[in-house]
Each structure stands twice: as C-alpha cells, then as structure tokens.
Write an enzyme that holds these catalytic residues in place. Structure first.
Site, mmCIF file in Angstrom:
data_model
loop_
_atom_site.group_PDB
_atom_site.id
_atom_site.type_symbol
_atom_site.label_atom_id
_atom_site.label_comp_id
_atom_site.label_asym_id
_atom_site.label_seq_id
_atom_site.Cartn_x
_atom_site.Cartn_y
_atom_site.Cartn_z
ATOM 1 C CB THR A 11 18.867 -18.771 -8.054
ATOM 2 O OG1 THR A 11 18.408 -19.530 -6.929
ATOM 3 C CG2 THR A 11 18.218 -19.296 -9.324
ATOM 4 N NE ARG A 39 12.048 -19.354 -2.890
ATOM 5 C CZ ARG A 39 12.535 -20.267 -2.071
ATOM 6 N NH1 ARG A 39 11.866 -21.400 -1.884
ATOM 7 N NH2 ARG A 39 13.672 -20.071 -1.424
ATOM 8 C CB CYS A 131 34.077 -19.809 3.589
ATOM 9 S SG CYS A 131 32.953 -19.200 4.869
ATOM 10 C CD GLN A 158 33.720 -16.317 9.499
ATOM 11 O OE1 GLN A 158 34.130 -16.837 10.529
ATOM 12 N NE2 GLN A 158 32.778 -16.887 8.760
ATOM 13 N NE ARG A 236 28.259 -13.143 9.094
ATOM 14 C CZ ARG A 236 28.541 -14.266 8.427
ATOM 15 N NH1 ARG A 236 29.537 -14.306 7.553
ATOM 16 N NH2 ARG A 236 27.836 -15.359 8.626
ATOM 17 C CG HIS A 243 35.318 -14.921 5.241
ATOM 18 N ND1 HIS A 243 34.292 -14.027 5.042
ATOM 19 C CD2 HIS A 243 34.719 -16.149 5.382
ATOM 20 C CE1 HIS A 243 33.132 -14.664 5.055
ATOM 21 N NE2 HIS A 243 33.367 -15.959 5.261
#
Length: 344
Positions: A11, A39, A131, A158, A236, A243
């Site tokens: 998910t 869940r 990554c 990134q 970030r 990236h």
C-alpha cells in the site's frame, strides 16, 4: 509456468510502484499476493490495467510455497518478516536499509554488480541499495571501468517521495498553506519543505554526517569498489518525484569530457542528455516515470588532476526502488539462480 510473487508493503508508494513495474515488464507470474499491515488488510490495489488485488495481513501470511518476496515495508518490519520469508524458502529482495551492510547479503544494482547475486543463498536475502546510491553508481560504473574512480564528492537534491506518501502530502499541504497564508507545521521533515531546501535526511551521526550521507559512502564501496573515497551532502528539495545529484569525480587515469560522454552513452541503464545550450539537460520533472538514469552537464573539473563533473537525475520510486528490485528478480532468472517455480 510463472513464479509466485509476494509484494510486501504493497500500500506504500514503493509497493504500488513495484506492482506497476511487475505488470509493465510482464514479469512471469503465476500468482501474486499484496501484503501490508493489519490495518490495511482488504485495501484494493491495482495490478496492471485489468486486475485488482486485495491486501492480505503480512503478520498472518505463510510464505511457504512462494518463490519471490519483494519487500518495502520499512526497516523494522523487514527485520522481522524478511528472515521469516527467507526461512520458508522464498527469495527475499528487500528495499529497506536493514540488510544492506550485512556481509552475507548481496547489495545489488543489476547494471553494476550482477555477479554479487551468486552469494544470495547464505541468507536467501538480497538487498536493494539506497535510491541516491543507485543512480550514482549506475552513472559511475562505465567511467570506473575505463578510468578508475578514485574519489567522489556528491551533493544530492532529493525529492519528498523519498519520505513516502506522507512526505508528498506534506509538500502539497505546506505549499497550499503558504499560498493562503495559513500556519505551517512540519511533521515529516525538520523544517518547512515548501519553497525551501533542507540539508538533513535521516538522523545525524557522531561525525556530523547524516545517515543518508553515510549510506552513500558505504554502499558505493560495497557495490562498486571499496577503495573509492566518497563525500556526500544530502539535501531534501520541494520536488515530488525524482532525485538529482551534482557529482564531482577524481580518476586515476586521464579522461576528457568527450571520452566520458561516449562511455556513458554505451552504458546500460543510462541516457545522456548533454547539449551545451538552454534546456540541454535533464531535470527531475521531465524524467518522472522513466527507467533510466539521465546524465547531463558532463565537463572537465580543472581543480583536480583527472577531474570530471556531471549532473544526474532519476525517478527515485522506479530505478531508485521498485524497478531495481524487479530487475534483481529478472537477473536471478537470467542467471538461473532461482529454483523452478512452485505450483500455485
């Protein structure tokens, strides 16, 4: 006959991308299971254009009789359930950080070190690298083969998808809040990410580096060459997917920009877009959804002997995660390292 494949963490952003990639590449599958936490059990997820899967509870899932499990649920979950799957005879390809530096677990980028797969049976687990490391070593590999990389200094830019769906949601919500003059409260990131850059990914270590920066150092050495010196600064940026990296390399042998460009053009998994004019380079927004690592701005670095600089971008959810994991599974098949598929 196809293989029985389980996708763990189905998910999440990477799990969904793994399912999409398996369908797009027509991976030989006879049966597929989407697994997630309790869940999320029962959540419907698309697999290809015509099939919808209902997620099953990972904690209750029996891996006996399954061939391959592609894990991307978070390191603490993989630490518990990846060995359980491996012990049941299911080959685990894990996208989390938990097993990457285990000496008995291969850390693999198929374009770079497919030969490392030969040792995977020690634990029946193969690790997918970080990554940011993946895209850099794909670009460095053809240059290392010809000119021998001595030292790398890299600054990364990134995207927020590296922090999952929650990171993407935070960029969207914070951008909207600033636009309408609402208060902004960071949750996934240490500071507001909208219209900002944050030089901090993962936790700080004793030497002042972040763990993301440490990963790039140690993973590059394990994948490509233990003698390469690496210095990384990981940042970030307010980009949803993709990236980017500014890479400066010192080689043992002399190299020109033209020679490097030619080596990269011939390399698997690399696309060179390098025209010295406005727009003659690749950016994250343009390569989202693409499989390759795109290299641009190849030029001589005159400040060091045998120096070169380049810019590279890649879709971190695809080549940086899902695609690389699927390519590892494809490499196992190509090298005849998998047992015959189990009957569904």
């Amino acid at each position: 006959m196809g293989y029985r494949v389980a996708v763990v963490g189905a998910t999440g952003a990477v799990g969904r991308e793994i399912l999409k990639t398996l369908a797009e590449r027509d991976f030989p599958i006879s049966d597929i299971a989407a697994l997630a936490s309790g869940r999320s059990t029962g959540t419907e997820i698309s697999f290809g254009d015509k099939r919808v899967l209902k997620t099953q509870n990972l904690e209750k899932f029996d891996f006996h009789g399954w061939d391959i499990a592609l894990f991307s649920p978070g390191a603490s979950v993989s630490a518990i359930h990846a060995p359980r799957a491996a012990a049941a005879g299911c080959v685990v390809i894990d996208n989390t950080s938990h097993f990457r530096m285990d000496p008995d677990v291969p850390l693999v980028v198929p374009e770079v070190n497919p030969e490392a797969l030969a040792g995977f049976r020690k634990k029946n687990i193969i690790a997918n690298p970080n990554c940011s490391t993946i895209q850099m070593v794909v670009a460095l590999k053809p240059l290392h083969d010809e000119f021998r990389v001595k030292r790398v200094t890299v600054a990364t830019y990134q995207s927020v998808s590296g922090a999952g769906k929650e990171g993407m949601d935070e960029l969207f919500n914070n951008s909207r809040a600033i636009y309408v003059n609402d208060p902004v409260t960071p949750q996934q990131f240490t500071k507001n990410i909208a219209y900002n850059v944050i030089p901090h990914i993962d936790v700080f270590m004793d030497d002042g580096a972040t763990k993301e920066e440490w990963k790039m150092v140690v993973e590059t050495k394990k994948i490509l060459d233990p003698n390469i010196a690496v210095m990384a600064t990981c940042v970030r940026v307010p980009v949803f997917i993709g990236h980017a990296e500014a890479v400066h390399v010192e080689f043992e042998l002399p190299v020109t920009a033209g020679e490097a460009r030619a080596a990269l053009r011939d390399a698997p998994g690399v696309t060179v877009i390098d025209v010295r004019e406005d727009g003659g380079y690749a950016t994250p927004a343009e390569i989202a959804g693409e499989d390759d690592v795109f290299v641009s701005r190849i030029r001589k670095d005159p400040t060091v002997e045998n120096g070169l600089a380049f810019w590279c971008v890649s879709d971190n959810l695809r080549k940086g995660a899902a695609l690389n994991a699927v390519q590892i599974a494809e490499s196992l098949i190509a090298q005849n390292l998998l047992s015959q598929p189990k009957a569904a």
